[in-house]
Write an enzyme that holds these catalytic residues in place. Structure first.
Site, PDB file in Angstrom:
ATOM      1  N   GLU A 343      18.806  18.420 -43.913  1.00  0.00           N
ATOM      2  CA  GLU A 343      20.110  17.765 -43.884  1.00  0.00           C
ATOM      3  C   GLU A 343      19.951  16.313 -44.321  1.00  0.00           C
ATOM      4  OE1 GLU A 343      22.963  19.895 -40.558  1.00  0.00           O
ATOM      5  OE2 GLU A 343      21.918  18.059 -40.005  1.00  0.00           O
ATOM      6  N   CYS A 344      20.701  15.903 -45.317  1.00  0.00           N
ATOM      7  CA  CYS A 344      20.779  14.520 -45.770  1.00  0.00           C
ATOM      8  C   CYS A 344      19.379  13.945 -46.056  1.00  0.00           C
ATOM      9  CB  CYS A 344      21.546  13.673 -44.765  1.00  0.00           C
ATOM     10  SG  CYS A 344      22.195  12.139 -45.476  1.00  0.00           S
TER      11      CYS A 344
END
Length: 456
Positions: A343-344
């Site tokens: 994530e990210c």
């Protein structure tokens, strides 16, 4: 109402009605976080058990809350969380004396279109819980006019109650007296006044405050904040203003399917953006979480069945990450047979390269083709829905997830197969679709909850 140091402790029961307050403000930068931390530290010093919450999708403030309160802080979100998930999180306060929720942005600020059951505003949380609002007013450059601001906020929404105000950035005793004079006939309580004190400013960087685990002076800073509010705030009156938590008819929160039975979770100052409610839900579903530190060049435990790389600040540690051979080899070997998701910041680390703020490119893991640039950075911020085009660990293709995006990376290349159709809060598709290659998936999207219509 809570009064006296001999207040009885609560026993944990479902559907508790622990009293609570919301710490909010007319705008960002008014001092909500500092005052929330000060109150948590002071009340803990007095023997209170306070359950902290953070309104909206924030990773950094809850970690500070936890340090001040001595217990995990959970996010409450009317746009991204289903109401059943939201209500279940209120049970974290079953053994507490008081709930204290820090707001996000201005009290009534949110997005234009409603999400799960609201627009993501602090006012949504106050209305849903019945917790009165303590409004933090930055009165620099104001005197009696501050009362007019507070009166406007008190009358804006019938389902939100303003319990009173805390005056912040007061210049002098004379200034405080002038501001209080404006409140004399307003019917709004002034709980106290805080003077300007640069020593109490929390250090910041581009995504907000410097992380709690990076602040070596945090304990002394919290002690100083507690001293401040014990001197300048009427804590007894503040606690007396709290009201019992309002609950809708109880339904069980849907089970959050964990990404695996044994989850190798990257966990250090470069990878720290994980919502406490997700970790709690994964554990409640029977999963084991095995942390490892990429910055310490640790590989994931090979006995795990999934690797989860959360967001954080890989851009601040890109040079070191580029040299972590054991971590890199371990992830690459793992990805040959089992799923890896980022994530990210985790997504960026799975990519081919990252250009730091100085313009230097650092080779990342190369499991995806993503190239990101922080030298010419661009802000991406807001709520998102992600309709999965392919499965990720814990969620099948077609599922709709609710969450948000917050980063400054400029995407130079995104050559992999798209992972999801990602839309902003207004329903407009975004260019950042994430990517997938083999067993590796990733996106800039931070998951908060599963959209109710696709939970089955």
């Amino acid at each position: 109402m809570i009064a006296g140091s001999d207040h009885p402790r609560r026993t944990a029961v479902a559907g508790n009605s622990t009293p609570g307050l919301v710490i909010a403000a007319p705008a960002s930068g008014s001092g909500k976080t500092t005052l929330t931390l000060a109150l948590l530290a002071a009340l803990r010093r007095r023997g209170r058990i306070v359950q902290p919450y953070k309104c909206g999708p924030d990773y950094i403030d809850p970690a500070f809350h936890a340090a001040a309160a001595g217990r995990a802080s959970f996010n409450l979100d009317s746009w991204a969380q289903g109401r059943d998930r939201f209500d279940a999180l209120l049970d974290a306060a079953a053994d507490a004396d008081l709930c204290l929720a820090e707001g996000v942005m201005g009290l009534f600020d949110g997005v234009a279109a409603s999400g799960a059951w609201g627009i993501g505003s602090t006012a949504d949380i106050a209305a849903a819980t019945g917790w009165p609002v303590v409004l933090v007013l930055d009165v620099a450059g104001q005197a009696q006019s501050a009362a007019a601001v507070a009166l406007g906020f008190a009358r804006y929404r019938d389902d939100v109650t303003i319990a009173g105000v805390i005056l912040n950035k007061v210049a002098s005793e004379r200034h405080a007296a002038l501001v209080r004079d404006g409140f004399a006939t307003s019917g709004i309580t002034v709980f106290g006044a805080i003077g300007r004190d640069n020593r109490l400013t929390m250090p910041e960087r581009h995504l907000g405050l410097v992380q709690a685990q990076e602040d070596s002076s945090l304990a002394s800073r919290l002690a100083a904040l507690a001293d401040l509010v014990e001197r300048d705030i009427d804590l007894a009156a503040l606690q007396a203003a709290a009201r019992p938590t309002r609950r809708q008819p109880r339904t069980d929160a849907p089970r959050m399917v964990p990404p695996g039975q044994r989850i190798a979770l990257a966990r250090d100052v470069a990878f720290s953006f994980v919502y406490p409610h997700l970790l709690a839900a994964w554990r409640a579903a029977g999963a084991e979480i095995i942390p490892f530190s990429p910055l310490a060049d640790e590989p994931p435990d090979p006995s795990c069945d999934v690797v989860w790389l959360p967001g954080g600040y890989p851009e601040l540690h890109a040079g070191k990450l580029a040299t972590t051979s054991r971590f890199a080899d371990g992830i690459r070997t793992f990805a040959l047979t089992r799923p890896v998701h980022g994530e990210c910041g985790g997504y960026m680390t799975l990519g081919a390269g990252l250009i730091d703020a100085a313009g230097t490119r650092h080779a990342m893991l190369g499991l995806l083709g993503l190239e990101t640039d922080f030298a010419q950075r661009r802000l991406h911020l807001g709520y998102r829905t992600a309709t999965l085009l392919a499965a990720i660990p814990g969620h099948p293709a077609g599922r709709v997830l609710r969450g948000h995006e917050f980063h400054y990376a400029r995407v130079v290349a995104q050559p992999d197969q798209p992972l999801a159709n990602i839309r902003d809060a207004s329903g407009v598709s975004t260019a950042e679709t994430g990517g997938r290659r083999g067993r590796v998936t990733g996106s800039f999207f931070h998951m908060v909850d599963v959209a109710e219509e696709t939970r089955a």
